[in-house]
Design a protein around this motif. Structure first.
Motif, PDB file in Angstrom:
ATOM      1  N   ARG A 178     -16.227  10.168  40.956  1.00  0.00           N
ATOM      2  CA  ARG A 178     -16.673  10.510  42.306  1.00  0.00           C
ATOM      3  C   ARG A 178     -15.827  11.637  42.889  1.00  0.00           C
ATOM      4  NH1 ARG A 178     -16.510   5.813  46.578  1.00  0.00           N
ATOM      5  NH2 ARG A 178     -14.325   6.440  46.718  1.00  0.00           N
ATOM      6  N   LEU A 179     -14.534  11.607  42.650  1.00  0.00           N
ATOM      7  CA  LEU A 179     -13.638  12.650  43.155  1.00  0.00           C
ATOM      8  C   LEU A 179     -14.006  14.010  42.577  1.00  0.00           C
ATOM      9  CD1 LEU A 179     -11.170  13.047  44.985  1.00  0.00           C
ATOM     10  CD2 LEU A 179      -9.724  12.785  42.952  1.00  0.00           C
ATOM     11  N   LEU A 180     -14.294  14.057  41.277  1.00  0.00           N
ATOM     12  CA  LEU A 180     -14.668  15.309  40.624  1.00  0.00           C
ATOM     13  C   LEU A 180     -15.996  15.826  41.167  1.00  0.00           C
ATOM     14  CD1 LEU A 180     -14.341  17.515  38.497  1.00  0.00           C
ATOM     15  CD2 LEU A 180     -15.385  15.963  36.835  1.00  0.00           C
ATOM     16  N   LEU A 181     -16.978  14.956  41.303  1.00  0.00           N
ATOM     17  CA  LEU A 181     -18.291  15.364  41.799  1.00  0.00           C
ATOM     18  C   LEU A 181     -18.214  15.842  43.244  1.00  0.00           C
ATOM     19  CD1 LEU A 181     -20.427  12.512  40.219  1.00  0.00           C
ATOM     20  CD2 LEU A 181     -20.449  14.919  39.548  1.00  0.00           C
ATOM     21  N   GLU A 182     -17.391  15.184  44.048  1.00  0.00           N
ATOM     22  CA  GLU A 182     -17.206  15.633  45.432  1.00  0.00           C
ATOM     23  C   GLU A 182     -16.551  17.006  45.467  1.00  0.00           C
ATOM     24  OE1 GLU A 182     -14.940  12.489  47.151  1.00  0.00           O
ATOM     25  OE2 GLU A 182     -16.696  11.269  47.673  1.00  0.00           O
ATOM     26  N   LYS A 183     -15.614  17.253  44.579  1.00  0.00           N
ATOM     27  CA  LYS A 183     -14.973  18.555  44.480  1.00  0.00           C
ATOM     28  C   LYS A 183     -15.982  19.644  44.142  1.00  0.00           C
ATOM     29  CE  LYS A 183     -11.541  21.044  41.701  1.00  0.00           C
ATOM     30  NZ  LYS A 183     -10.570  20.930  40.573  1.00  0.00           N
ATOM     31  N   LEU A 184     -16.987  19.281  43.345  1.00  0.00           N
ATOM     32  CA  LEU A 184     -18.023  20.232  42.947  1.00  0.00           C
ATOM     33  C   LEU A 184     -19.135  20.342  43.994  1.00  0.00           C
ATOM     34  CD1 LEU A 184     -18.368  19.186  39.188  1.00  0.00           C
ATOM     35  CD2 LEU A 184     -17.170  21.177  40.116  1.00  0.00           C
TER      36      LEU A 184
END
Length: 245
Positions: A175-181
């Motif tokens: 989720r953290l990675l997808l939010e960053k993207l």
């Protein structure tokens, strides 16, 4: 012959109904009754009863249009794979067609590979993005990633299953990675060649938390199969030319 009729009102589901109960004499058995219910002055108002049904029908029609648009895009993208002789050009044009037909903000293809220690990694090979979205190709830190930042993704994708959902529903650290993207919802579909799991094609929506239907996912899984066959054919031809040299 009817006898002893009782008339009155009864409330049922919030509606007042006229009620009549009549005992009937049948075979000298007075224990039989005829019960009648009538709704006087009761009108069905469309503005009260129809909206839910209307919304359901509108949603179904919208979903059907979206699926048909994706199906048409998949047909056009497959045609590009057949008529274009250069792999990069064919895949980039196919991604553009699929991204536009699926009404997403980004479409991309990642290739799976093993690092020196045997760890599962992915690298960005092809990408299409809307004009308002910065391509990941411009971000070296996003061109190469480890599956360690996406727990469970390798097992699911290499097992032949797609992944779809909303970023807000994903576990950490995905989720953290997808939010960053900047991704709100996504669909990821595995690509296989004759050698096995090759990578995946993905679709990102940055504007809405979209719920991808299984119908849409199945169309894009079929498209991924066509892409896998296309890539496998080119890799086989390249290996043959290299061996001849």
């Amino acid at each position: 012959e009817a006898r002893n009729t009782y008339r009155g009102n009864i409330g049922l589901a919030g509606i007042v109904l006229e009620c009549s109960i009549t005992s009937l004499e049948e075979n000298e058995n007075p224990a039989n009754f005829l019960i009648s219910l009538k709704s006087p002055n009761f009108e069905v108002h469309e503005e009260e009863c129809v909206p839910a049904v209307r919304k359901r029908d509108e949603d179904a029609e919208k979903n059907l249009r979206e699926r048909d648009r994706i199906m048409a895009g998949a047909a056009l993208a497959t045609n590009q794979l057949l008529i274009l002789g250069e792999m990069g050009l064919a895949l980039n044009q196919s991604l553009e067609i699929l991204g536009c037909s699926a009404n997403v903000d980004r479409a991309y293809i990642y290739e799976h590979y093993l690092d020196e220690s045997g760890g599962h990694q992915i690298r960005l090979r092809y990408e299409w993005a809307r004009d308002t979205v910065q391509p990941r190709m411009c971000r070296p830190d996003l061109g190469y990633m480890s599956y360690s930042s996406l727990p469970g993704w390798f097992e699911t994708l290499s097992g032949g299953m797609p992944m779809r959902g909303k970023t807000s529903d994903q576990p950490m650290p995905a989720r953290l990675l997808l939010e960053k993207l900047g991704v709100l919802s996504f669909l990821i579909v595995p690509i296989f060649t004759t050698d096995g799991f090759w990578g995946f094609i993905g679709f990102d929506d940055r504007e809405r938390e979209r719920i991808w239907s299984w119908g849409e996912a199945s169309i894009l899984m079929t498209m991924a199969s066509a892409i896998g066959g296309f890539i496998g054919r080119f890799e086989t031809e390249a290996a043959l030319k290299e061996s001849e040299e």
